[in-house]
Each structure stands twice: as C-alpha cells, then as structure tokens.
Write a protein that holds these residues in place. Structure first.
Motif, PDB file in Angstrom:
ATOM      1  N   SER A 256       0.824  -1.203   0.000  1.00 22.11           N
ATOM      2  CA  SER A 256       0.000   0.000   0.000  1.00 22.11           C
ATOM      3  C   SER A 256       0.861   1.257   0.000  1.00 22.11           C
ATOM      4  N   THR A 257       0.253   2.360  -0.421  1.00 19.69           N
ATOM      5  CA  THR A 257       0.979   3.636  -0.468  1.00 19.69           C
ATOM      6  C   THR A 257       1.455   4.051   0.920  1.00 19.69           C
ATOM      7  N   THR A 258       0.634   3.796   1.932  1.00 22.37           N
ATOM      8  CA  THR A 258       1.011   4.161   3.305  1.00 22.37           C
ATOM      9  C   THR A 258       2.267   3.421   3.744  1.00 22.37           C
ATOM     10  N   VAL A 259       2.298   2.120   3.491  1.00 22.63           N
ATOM     11  CA  VAL A 259       3.459   1.318   3.889  1.00 22.63           C
ATOM     12  C   VAL A 259       4.689   1.737   3.088  1.00 22.63           C
ATOM     13  N   LYS A 260       4.524   2.010   1.792  1.00 19.21           N
ATOM     14  CA  LYS A 260       5.655   2.444   0.980  1.00 19.21           C
ATOM     15  C   LYS A 260       6.205   3.782   1.464  1.00 19.21           C
ATOM     16  N   THR A 261       5.301   4.657   1.915  1.00 22.36           N
ATOM     17  CA  THR A 261       5.754   5.955   2.445  1.00 22.36           C
ATOM     18  C   THR A 261       6.584   5.753   3.702  1.00 22.36           C
ATOM     19  N   ARG A 262       6.133   4.876   4.591  1.00 25.53           N
ATOM     20  CA  ARG A 262       6.894   4.602   5.818  1.00 25.53           C
ATOM     21  C   ARG A 262       8.230   3.940   5.490  1.00 25.53           C
ATOM     22  N   ALA A 263       8.247   3.100   4.462  1.00 31.01           N
ATOM     23  CA  ALA A 263       9.503   2.478   4.045  1.00 31.01           C
ATOM     24  C   ALA A 263      10.479   3.536   3.530  1.00 31.01           C
ATOM     25  N   ALA A 264       9.971   4.502   2.763  1.00 26.27           N
ATOM     26  CA  ALA A 264      10.831   5.579   2.254  1.00 26.27           C
ATOM     27  C   ALA A 264      11.389   6.413   3.389  1.00 26.27           C
ATOM     28  N   GLN A 265      10.570   6.670   4.400  1.00 24.00           N
ATOM     29  CA  GLN A 265      11.033   7.418   5.568  1.00 24.00           C
ATOM     30  C   GLN A 265      12.132   6.655   6.295  1.00 24.00           C
ATOM     31  N   ALA A 266      11.930   5.349   6.456  1.00 24.11           N
ATOM     32  CA  ALA A 266      12.955   4.536   7.119  1.00 24.11           C
ATOM     33  C   ALA A 266      14.234   4.513   6.298  1.00 24.11           C
ATOM     34  N   ARG A 267      14.097   4.468   4.986  1.00 23.65           N
ATOM     35  CA  ARG A 267      15.278   4.462   4.120  1.00 23.65           C
ATOM     36  C   ARG A 267      16.058   5.761   4.255  1.00 23.65           C
ATOM     37  N   ASN A 268      15.369   6.878   4.362  1.00 22.24           N
ATOM     38  CA  ASN A 268      16.047   8.160   4.572  1.00 22.24           C
ATOM     39  C   ASN A 268      16.702   8.209   5.936  1.00 22.24           C
ATOM     40  N   GLN A 269      16.016   7.680   6.938  1.00 16.45           N
ATOM     41  CA  GLN A 269      16.565   7.701   8.285  1.00 16.45           C
ATOM     42  C   GLN A 269      17.826   6.849   8.383  1.00 16.45           C
ATOM     43  N   ALA A 270      17.843   5.731   7.672  1.00 12.28           N
ATOM     44  CA  ALA A 270      19.013   4.853   7.696  1.00 12.28           C
ATOM     45  C   ALA A 270      20.106   5.320   6.730  1.00 12.28           C
ATOM     46  N   LYS A 271      19.771   6.342   5.905  1.00 14.11           N
ATOM     47  CA  LYS A 271      20.707   6.883   4.913  1.00 14.11           C
ATOM     48  C   LYS A 271      21.136   5.807   3.938  1.00 14.11           C
ATOM     49  N   CYS A 272      20.155   5.077   3.429  1.00 13.60           N
ATOM     50  CA  CYS A 272      20.445   4.020   2.471  1.00 13.60           C
ATOM     51  C   CYS A 272      20.880   4.629   1.137  1.00 13.60           C
TER      52      CYS A 272
END
Length: 274
Positions: A256-272
């Motif tokens: 879902s878009t909501t889960v993908k948004t949270r994944a993108a936030q986590a990716r930014n936080q981890a500096k992937c």
C-alpha cells in the motif's frame, strides 16, 4: 587523321632502330639501362599501335595521359582511410569488452550481496529467536481454558486499546500454545508491534523476523518488513535496515501507499544508498 610530328618521328625512328643497332657496335648494358631500353621499346610499340589504329579506322585517336601517380595517391588515401576505420573498430571492440567485463563484475557483486543479505537475515532470525524468552502468563492461555481464537482476540483488543503489556503477554502465550497454527505468524507480527510500542526493539526485531519467515503474501507482511527495518535502525544497525528495505522493495512491490511511504522514511533515516 593527323598525328603529331613527334609521334611520326618516333615511329620512324623505331622502324630504323634495328638497322642502326645492327650496324653500330653496342657496349654491354647494365641492368638499369636495360630497363630503360625496354620501357622505350614499349612506348614505341604503343605509338605504332596508335598510328596503325588511326589509319585503319580513320578516326581521331585520343591518347590519355598516364595517371599512375594519381592512382597511387588514391590507393594510398584509401588504405589510410581503411587503417583509420580498423583502428576505430578495434577501439570500439575493446571498449565493448571492457563494458562487458564491468557488467560481469557488477552482476557477481550483486549476487554476493544477495547471498550476504540472506545469510544476515538468517543469522538475525536465529539469534533473535534464541534470545526471546516468554514471560509469565497474563491474559490466560490454553491453561485458562481460552480457545485459540479467544486468546488471539483478547490480545488484539489489548493492543488496540493501548495496553501493550497485556498485548505482549497475550500474544506470547498464543505463540507458545499455538505456534503451529495458521495465525501464529500474524501473532508474532502483533507481538512485535507491542514490543516496539514498549521500546523493546531487540525482541521486536526477533518477532518480526519470525513473522516474515518465508516472505508470506499476507496483508500485514509488508508492514512487518518495514517495522523490522525500524527496529534495526533503533538498534543502530542501519546497514541491516537498508538490506531489509531492499528486500521489501523486491518482495512487496504492490504494498500500500502508506506502507511504501513509511519504508521511504525509514530508508532516509538509515541513509540508504539510492
């Protein structure tokens, strides 16, 4: 047809030459003189042929100037162009070979990285499951006479109401009592949610890993992967979090878009890496 006087003179000279040569003693000739003499005789023969041809056909004969030097220059130019073409093609071929070798190395590096990721996830799963210790009962369980559905429902209601301690206890008991049931993986997912809410990120990571074993195609699985990455970030393991998020993108492209948004936030936080 009229021919130049010089041509006629040369023809006459050529006709008389054998007699003159027969009457005059000739010194031995070196090789260069012999070649020059041969060329002169060839020219005389060609001139004679031109004269006779003009006499026979009665039409003007056009003698084209020799273009040997020009033709040699043209051949040299074409050879130079061919050498340049071959050189360019050789360079292109070498560049293509280098690109193919780089692509081969990248593919091998990707395969190695994927194997490393699988090994890390398996290691995290084994370690987390080994470290997970079930606390004393809270909501009851099989010993209290509650059915599997009732135990799951009560634990889920406790989580929804914000009673994370009771939810943790209930889902732990469900996993202990009904670990082989069809809803055991989901119970581990909700247990991870309760543990995350209580700040127990190491135990939460273990629950999420157990829940997504085999990468199930359930509605809650994509969120479980994202929650696992967030737990790893909280445990200061950004590299593991980035690898988990990479698997999320590959395993659950239709999340879902909501889960993908949270994944993108986590990716930014981890500096992937992008």
């Amino acid at each position: 047809m009229k021919l130049p006087v010089l041509v006629l003179c040369l023809v006459a000279t050529a006709a008389a030459a054998p007699l003159a040569l027969a009457q005059t003693p000739i010194d031995p000739l070196d090789a260069r003189d012999v070649r020059r003499l041969d060329k002169m005789e060839q020219v005389v023969r060609e001139l004679r042929a031109i004269v006779f041809q003009g006499r026979d056909i009665g039409k003007p004969v056009v003698v084209q100037p020799a273009e040997t030097d020009y033709q040699l220059q043209e051949v040299s130019r074409r050879l130079a162009d061919l050498e340049q073409t071959i050189t360019r093609m050789t360079g292109d071929l070498e560049n293509a070979n280098r690109q193919a070798e780089l692509a081969k190395r990248d593919a091998e590096a990707l395969r190695t990285e994927n194997r490393s990721l699988s090994d890390r996830i398996a290691s995290l799963e084994s370690r987390a499951l080994a470290e997970t210790v079930a606390p004393p009962g809270g909501l009851g369980g099989a010993s209290s006479g509650l059915s599997a559905n009732d135990l799951f429902s009560e634990a889920r209601q406790a989580l929804t109401s914000g009673d994370y301690a009771a939810a943790e206890s209930g889902f732990r008991e469900y996993v202990d009592a009904y670990g082989d049931s069809s809803k055991a993986a989901e119970a581990r997912y909700w247990l991870g949610k309760a543990l995350t809410a209580r700040g127990a990120h190491a135990d939460a990571a273990g629950s999420y890993i157990a829940a997504i074993r085999g990468w199930p195609s359930t509605s809650w699985a994509p969120d479980a992967v994202v929650e696992l990455s967030r737990s790893l970030i909280a445990l200061k393991k950004p590299a593991d979090a980035c690898q988990t998020l990479a698997e999320f993108a590959k395993r659950y492209p239709k999340a879902s878009t909501t889960v993908k948004t949270r994944a993108a936030q986590a990716r930014n936080q981890a500096k992937c890496a992008a």
